[in-house]
Design an enzyme around this catalytic site. Structure first.
Site, PDB file in Angstrom:
ATOM      1  N   THR B 185     -67.660  -4.479 -11.478  1.00  0.00           N
ATOM      2  CA  THR B 185     -66.263  -4.061 -11.576  1.00  0.00           C
ATOM      3  C   THR B 185     -66.129  -2.681 -10.947  1.00  0.00           C
ATOM      4  OG1 THR B 185     -66.623  -2.995 -13.695  1.00  0.00           O
ATOM      5  CG2 THR B 185     -65.919  -5.287 -13.739  1.00  0.00           C
ATOM      6  N   GLU B 330     -64.207  -9.765 -15.186  1.00  0.00           N
ATOM      7  CA  GLU B 330     -64.902 -10.166 -16.408  1.00  0.00           C
ATOM      8  C   GLU B 330     -64.527 -11.569 -16.872  1.00  0.00           C
ATOM      9  OE1 GLU B 330     -63.582  -7.279 -15.751  1.00  0.00           O
ATOM     10  OE2 GLU B 330     -64.691  -5.613 -16.653  1.00  0.00           O
ATOM     11  N   LYS B 435     -46.442   7.233 -24.276  1.00  0.00           N
ATOM     12  CA  LYS B 435     -46.103   7.410 -25.688  1.00  0.00           C
ATOM     13  C   LYS B 435     -45.070   8.512 -25.831  1.00  0.00           C
ATOM     14  CE  LYS B 435     -50.421   5.352 -27.098  1.00  0.00           C
ATOM     15  NZ  LYS B 435     -51.858   5.512 -27.327  1.00  0.00           N
ATOM     16  N   TRP B 440     -43.490   3.404 -27.641  1.00  0.00           N
ATOM     17  CA  TRP B 440     -44.212   3.082 -26.415  1.00  0.00           C
ATOM     18  C   TRP B 440     -43.231   2.710 -25.300  1.00  0.00           C
ATOM     19  CZ3 TRP B 440     -49.062  -0.442 -27.739  1.00  0.00           C
ATOM     20  CH2 TRP B 440     -49.971   0.321 -28.492  1.00  0.00           C
TER      21      TRP B 440
END
Lengths: 540, 540
Positions: B185, B330, B435, B440
């Site tokens: 990755t 993944e 935030k 959020w």
């Protein structure tokens, strides 16, 4: 070097979790004499948990077997999902087995409990006393009346049994190679032999049913499962439908052409699966009682070779495409599927569709001759089909059968050719090939040729002893009602369709071809009828 | 109770055998500056055997790693198939890694040999001396000129190396859980981490790519694989195409809009896969240079969220349907696919298609909150996405990363919601969420809203420190050439699209959003540019 991938097992419980949540609004429709009853997959999920709790309560632990003696319906779907998910093993009992075979398989499988439909209780009753390990009989519906329970056997009504159980269940982890379900082959010789499918094999097979080179079942499909759940797992449709979010339409006991036509009209399936005789019967019914079934886009047919005439009839008269497939109980059951290569058209496309099709990447196939040597896939060399793969059986449950395997490959008993691009054409069963003067005559090819005659409903060909040629074909035909065709006409009809030396001289007209418990031509019985002198043979 | 099923391993060798025989006439097309070169899968099969023999000759035994530093082309396909089939491990090296990362992954993976395309030799040369385990460099084509080989490293021309080798190979049996291929990755923090795919995971993932709830790749498709083979295995297309008999169209190094448009015109793919920026670029090119691409029915887009405007553009202007998908290195990488439920139409259908889609039966997904508790799939509760399944990684190669896993589930770092019927909507990366005053704000939602403005080509949103609200969004926009839109206009444009308290007051107009090596927005770099004072921020 080990991979870093997770080691999560493939399991029926995962399939159940997925189908009952992601596809919770899909439904299983069960036909009754008062129309359809419906149940969402979300409800099926809850009822599977209840069934599992109930079975635990009856002492079903570990890998104990639970038998089902049932038609295709919602409760049978629940048994398919709940029993393997709780770690036990589903054992589908074939309701068409002869009584002594039924007793044999229940005892051999050591079934702890049997779930039975009320309409099948009378068929089960006479055998119950001889089923040595059965402790519980569960009758679907609200009443358990009518069961002749031997001493020590408890009887329960399915709905009462599950009613107060919790609607979730902590499905245990399983080894994906452990048995999930078992099914005995209805062999025409010897005792039935059990095949035990694993969680892995069922999961992967379900994926294949939803692959583009397989039946390509998809979310939103309405799949009519005519092929019985007690026969080769209804070709994997119940599991695949739950995996992909296709609704299931279950005919229960209404398998005759008339109610089947009513069910099709009411529920409009766009996909279906059954053996040729079912479609043959439906076609005859529709000829007399026309009805639109063109919404049924794809019909998967297997179990025995599909006569090309039937494929044409369905496509040209009804707008329904027949997808020819091959498989057997030992192969889960798919097998090959006759999807023609992209871009083929017209006659070429039909030629591909007449074949038994080609195998997916998961299943290897080869042809082996009399001497055990592999013959080439050249479209001409004939051999017995052998297969290998993750959903192909490698043995039978609790019995040795070395003659059925070679170097880890399953010997299918089917004989045919494979083209370089993998299309299988079966010409016969090893035991039905007619050996005439050192040459092989395919009984199936002859049958198909004869069935192409407009007056012929069914035709079965067997080899009979012949002083000069060792064996020669005998054709047994069923003629359309009112037909005045003579067997000489039929022979004449064949004259430009088969090689001259194959042209059969022995004919008999019968009322019906004898069938096995799963609806295949029972040539063993036909042979006995011939040797017993029960057939009136015309020699041309 | 064990099943009776055969214990045949799922393997790349089986996939290679199947594709090179059954689908021997399918082809891999590689684009060159002189048009296309073609190779049948039958030829690929023979050349894979030759490559395997050649690699054995160079001392590649056991599970040794062979690296590839290549574009998408026929030889890379051969490496994909031959290296795992011979029991070795394919290591795809990302040509866009920073030099020190490239050295790190080749050393960490202990690559014994590297196959490299001639055009990439200059990019590899400076790093070769630091690659400690590399003994052989194989340059595709007929010449090995130009490699600056350090002492002890042998250089070979691919075609010469394989020319005299036998065209069949006795592929060894493998444990299906052993590593077949690995990919690191390109993490924006710390060293790259390796994921090692197994034969099992690749085989099952290939099946999923051909399933009706996946990309549904099918025999006869012509699949344009724009997504690089060095990036998450080209989303599994090379293996899936070989499994199902779809031809592969490989762009090699021609990834710019103009040659890509020429390749599409010449080879008429009906399926393609790439990240949004590729399609964004192609769309802009096609606006200036109109060309019919409507034969390209399905385009799989993932890697980062697809702006709805791009989906509409492709469908409405070009007749191409975008299939939105989610995955990561993944996860092999599929992932979820946004196929709307059957029967949905119009706006409802679009709403499903905007989502990241739903997961197949093989992959379980759940959302977990800040406290590690699973939140419900109610379409509203927000949490970090965690996944589990047979082609999801459970660890990284040779390095501990406990923070990436929870109870055997992979923590994806993506944040979003899941509906009761399983549709995932990602709102942000855990690290990119803004935030603001205890609430959020999704940076991705803001970006999509801004990109809906006709003058905006790209928009990236990051959180910046704010005395009153802790954090507030900063919008970095790239405007269409010649646009005279003001940031005030853009804010006004948003006013009926986002909640008032989310309306961003900080704006900056930039020439280009910085990208990571795989083409994703590099917000880490954007944040540095901001903190370094390199961005000219307008506060409205």
């Amino acid at each position: 070097m080990l991979s870093t991938m997770q080691d999560t097992p493939l399991s029926i419980a995962q399939l159940l979790r997925h189908g009952s949540t992601i596809h919770g609004t899909a439904e299983v429709v069960t036909w009754t004499d008062a129309g359809a009853r419906r149940r969402s997959y979300a409800d099926v999920g809850r009822r599977c948990a209840q069934l599992a709790h109930a079975l635990r309560g009856l002492g079903v632990t570990g890998d104990e077997r639970v038998g089902t003696f049932m038609w295709n319906n919602a409760e049978h779907l629940e048994a398919y999902l709940a029993i393997p998910s709780m770690g036990a093993v589903l054992h589908t009992l074939n309701i068409r087995l002869f009584p002594e075979q039924l007793v044999f398989v229940a005892n051999h499988g050591e079934d702890h409990a049997i779930i039975v439909d009320p309409t099948l209780v009378p068929l089960l009753n006479p055998q119950l006393a001889q089923m040595e390990t059965v402790k519980h009989v569960i009758v679907t519906g609200d009443s358990a009346d009518g069961v002749d329970a031997p001493e020590g056997v408890q009887v329960h009504a399915y709905e009462q049994l599950i009613a107060d159980q919790p609607t979730d269940f902590d499905w245990p982890d399983v080894d994906e190679r452990s048995a999930a379900a078992m099914c005995y082959t209805s062999g025409t010789t010897g005792d039935p032999k059990g095949v035990a499918y694993s969680h892995r094999s069922i999961f992967m097979h379900s994926m294949q049913v939803c692959m583009t080179d397989g039946p390509a079942l998809k979310q939103g499909d309405r799949a009519l499962a005519v092929v019985p759940q007690f026969h080769a797992m209804s070709w994997g449709l119940p599991y695949a439908a739950f995996m992909i979010g296709a609704s299931l339409i279950m005919p229960d006991r209404f398998l005759q052409p008339e109610p089947l036509a009513a069910l099709i009209a009411a529920e409009k399936p766009n996909f279906s699966a059954a053996v040729p005789t079912i479609w043959q019967g439906l076609h005859q019914y529709l000829e007399a009682n026309p009805q639109d079934i063109s919404f049924m886009k794809d019909v998967l047919i297997g179990g025995s070779a599909v006569p090309p005439s039937l494929m044409h009839t369905f496509e040209e008269d009804h707008g329904v495409q027949v997808l020819h497939a091959w498989g057997m109980t030992e192969t889960s059951p798919l097998g090959s599927v006759a999807r023609p290569p992209a871009g083929t058209e017209g006659e070429e496309r039909w030629r591909y569709r007449y074949t038994q099709g080609r195998f997916p990447a998961s299943v290897q196939a080869r042809l082996v001759d009399d001497l055990g040597e592999v013959v080439p896939n050249d479209g001409n060399s004939v051999g017995e089909l052998e297969v290998r793969g993750p959903w192909i059986t490698g043995s039978y449950y609790g019995v040795d059968a070395p003659e059925k395997f070679q170097d880890g490959w399953l010997r299918t008993g089917d004989v045919g050719t494979i083209t370089p691009d993998g299309y299988l054409t079966l010409t016969d069963r090893t035991k039905d090939i007619i050996k005439s003067g050192g040459e092989w005559i395919s009984s199936v090819d002859l049958e198909n040729a004869v069935m192409g005659h407009p007056d012929v409903i069914e035709a079965a060909v067997i080899g009979i002893a012949d002083a000069k040629w060792d064996e020669r074909p005998l054709v047994a035909v069923v003629l359309r009602e009112g037909s005045d065709a003579k067997v000489e006409d039929l022979q004449e009809f064949l004259s430009d369709k088969v090689a001259k030396w194959q042209l059969p001289e022995n004919w008999t007209v019968i009322n019906e071809v004898p069938k096995t418990s799963v609806g295949k031509f029972d040539k063993k019985r036909l042979r006995s009828q011939y040797t017993d002198g029960d057939l009136e043979v015309t020699r041309i």
